[in-house]
Design a protein around this motif. Structure first.
Motif, PDB file in Angstrom:
ATOM      1  N   HIS A  25       0.834  -1.201   0.000  1.00  0.00           N
ATOM      2  CA  HIS A  25       0.000   0.000   0.000  1.00  0.00           C
ATOM      3  C   HIS A  25       0.871   1.255   0.000  1.00  0.00           C
ATOM      4  O   HIS A  25       0.557   2.231  -0.693  1.00  0.00           O
ATOM      5  CB  HIS A  25      -0.947   0.014   1.209  1.00  0.00           C
ATOM      6  CG  HIS A  25      -2.127  -0.887   1.046  1.00  0.00           C
ATOM      7  ND1 HIS A  25      -3.100  -0.658   0.104  1.00  0.00           N
ATOM      8  CD2 HIS A  25      -2.487  -2.013   1.700  1.00  0.00           C
ATOM      9  CE1 HIS A  25      -4.017  -1.614   0.190  1.00  0.00           C
ATOM     10  NE2 HIS A  25      -3.664  -2.451   1.154  1.00  0.00           N
ATOM     11  N   ASP A  26       1.963   1.241   0.751  1.00  0.00           N
ATOM     12  CA  ASP A  26       2.872   2.388   0.767  1.00  0.00           C
ATOM     13  C   ASP A  26       3.487   2.600  -0.614  1.00  0.00           C
ATOM     14  O   ASP A  26       3.611   3.732  -1.084  1.00  0.00           O
ATOM     15  CB  ASP A  26       3.967   2.200   1.820  1.00  0.00           C
ATOM     16  CG  ASP A  26       3.426   2.263   3.243  1.00  0.00           C
ATOM     17  OD1 ASP A  26       2.288   2.770   3.433  1.00  0.00           O
ATOM     18  OD2 ASP A  26       4.140   1.803   4.165  1.00  0.00           O
ATOM     19  N   ASP A  27       3.883   1.488  -1.261  1.00  0.00           N
ATOM     20  CA  ASP A  27       4.455   1.588  -2.609  1.00  0.00           C
ATOM     21  C   ASP A  27       3.420   2.118  -3.600  1.00  0.00           C
ATOM     22  O   ASP A  27       3.732   2.976  -4.435  1.00  0.00           O
ATOM     23  CB  ASP A  27       4.965   0.221  -3.086  1.00  0.00           C
ATOM     24  CG  ASP A  27       6.212  -0.227  -2.338  1.00  0.00           C
ATOM     25  OD1 ASP A  27       6.853   0.619  -1.680  1.00  0.00           O
ATOM     26  OD2 ASP A  27       6.523  -1.441  -2.407  1.00  0.00           O
ATOM     27  N   ILE A  28       2.204   1.629  -3.510  1.00  0.00           N
ATOM     28  CA  ILE A  28       1.140   2.074  -4.413  1.00  0.00           C
ATOM     29  C   ILE A  28       0.859   3.555  -4.206  1.00  0.00           C
ATOM     30  O   ILE A  28       0.735   4.319  -5.169  1.00  0.00           O
ATOM     31  CB  ILE A  28      -0.137   1.236  -4.211  1.00  0.00           C
ATOM     32  CG1 ILE A  28       0.092  -0.190  -4.722  1.00  0.00           C
ATOM     33  CG2 ILE A  28      -1.329   1.868  -4.912  1.00  0.00           C
ATOM     34  CD1 ILE A  28      -1.018  -1.161  -4.362  1.00  0.00           C
ATOM     35  N   LEU A  33       1.037   9.095  -6.138  1.00  0.00           N
ATOM     36  CA  LEU A  33       1.404  10.494  -5.900  1.00  0.00           C
ATOM     37  C   LEU A  33       2.382  10.996  -6.950  1.00  0.00           C
ATOM     38  O   LEU A  33       2.242  12.114  -7.457  1.00  0.00           O
ATOM     39  CB  LEU A  33       2.004  10.654  -4.505  1.00  0.00           C
ATOM     40  CG  LEU A  33       1.015  10.640  -3.354  1.00  0.00           C
ATOM     41  CD1 LEU A  33       1.755  10.672  -2.021  1.00  0.00           C
ATOM     42  CD2 LEU A  33       0.057  11.797  -3.453  1.00  0.00           C
ATOM     43  N   LYS A  34       3.352  10.175  -7.314  1.00  0.00           N
ATOM     44  CA  LYS A  34       4.323  10.580  -8.331  1.00  0.00           C
ATOM     45  C   LYS A  34       3.654  10.728  -9.696  1.00  0.00           C
ATOM     46  O   LYS A  34       3.941  11.668 -10.435  1.00  0.00           O
ATOM     47  CB  LYS A  34       5.461   9.568  -8.411  1.00  0.00           C
ATOM     48  CG  LYS A  34       6.553   9.998  -9.348  1.00  0.00           C
ATOM     49  CD  LYS A  34       7.751   9.103  -9.282  1.00  0.00           C
ATOM     50  CE  LYS A  34       8.814   9.637 -10.232  1.00  0.00           C
ATOM     51  NZ  LYS A  34      10.061   8.932 -10.122  1.00  0.00           N
ATOM     52  N   ALA A  35       2.726   9.839 -10.021  1.00  0.00           N
ATOM     53  CA  ALA A  35       2.028   9.914 -11.307  1.00  0.00           C
ATOM     54  C   ALA A  35       1.168  11.175 -11.388  1.00  0.00           C
ATOM     55  O   ALA A  35       1.159  11.865 -12.410  1.00  0.00           O
ATOM     56  CB  ALA A  35       1.168   8.672 -11.514  1.00  0.00           C
ATOM     57  N   VAL A  36       0.465  11.481 -10.314  1.00  0.00           N
ATOM     58  CA  VAL A  36      -0.366  12.686 -10.302  1.00  0.00           C
ATOM     59  C   VAL A  36       0.494  13.932 -10.411  1.00  0.00           C
ATOM     60  O   VAL A  36       0.194  14.852 -11.182  1.00  0.00           O
ATOM     61  CB  VAL A  36      -1.248  12.719  -9.032  1.00  0.00           C
ATOM     62  CG1 VAL A  36      -1.912  14.071  -8.865  1.00  0.00           C
ATOM     63  CG2 VAL A  36      -2.295  11.621  -9.088  1.00  0.00           C
ATOM     64  N   ALA A  37       1.582  13.984  -9.654  1.00  0.00           N
ATOM     65  CA  ALA A  37       2.484  15.136  -9.702  1.00  0.00           C
ATOM     66  C   ALA A  37       3.086  15.300 -11.093  1.00  0.00           C
ATOM     67  O   ALA A  37       3.164  16.418 -11.617  1.00  0.00           O
ATOM     68  CB  ALA A  37       3.584  14.991  -8.658  1.00  0.00           C
ATOM     69  N   THR A  38       3.471  14.198 -11.714  1.00  0.00           N
ATOM     70  CA  THR A  38       4.042  14.258 -13.063  1.00  0.00           C
ATOM     71  C   THR A  38       3.009  14.738 -14.074  1.00  0.00           C
ATOM     72  O   THR A  38       3.314  15.557 -14.949  1.00  0.00           O
ATOM     73  CB  THR A  38       4.572  12.865 -13.475  1.00  0.00           C
ATOM     74  OG1 THR A  38       5.529  12.435 -12.513  1.00  0.00           O
ATOM     75  CG2 THR A  38       5.202  12.897 -14.844  1.00  0.00           C
TER      76      THR A  38
END
Length: 100
Positions: A25-28, A33-38
């Motif tokens: 869950h932490d990895d997901i 978060l990285k995908a949204v920020a990108t």
């Protein structure tokens, strides 16, 4: 050597599986978060501009609602004009018939 009870083994397995699930869950969460920020960055939106972005979306919502309200008023005005024209034509017809 002490033998492990079945309940001890079961508890260890459950704890291990729960820890693996927390890690997943932490990895997901990190990937999302990285995908949204990108994605936001690719649209030219900075992470620090959240307040401005929120204000922009609120403005767009108000603008959309006002346009929808104007369309509603326009539709009502057109219907009113058509009904008024029809009633006027009927009135002129009655007046012309009674005037003969």
């Amino acid at each position: 050597m002490t033998e492990m009870q079945a309940s001890d083994v079961r508890a260890i397995v459950i704890e291990t599986l729960a820890e693996q699930q927390r890690i997943r869950h932490d990895d997901i969460d990190a990937v999302v978060l990285k995908a949204v920020a990108t994605t936001l960055t690719s649209f030219g939106i900075d992470e620090d501009d959240r307040r401005e972005l929120r204000a922009d979306f609120q403005h767009l919502r108000r603008w959309r609602r006002s346009v929808e309200q104007a369309q509603s008023y326009t539709f009502k005005a057109v219907v009113t004009m058509i009904v008024t024209g029809f009633v006027g034509a009927v009135w002129l017809g009655i007046r012309a018939t009674l005037g003969k």
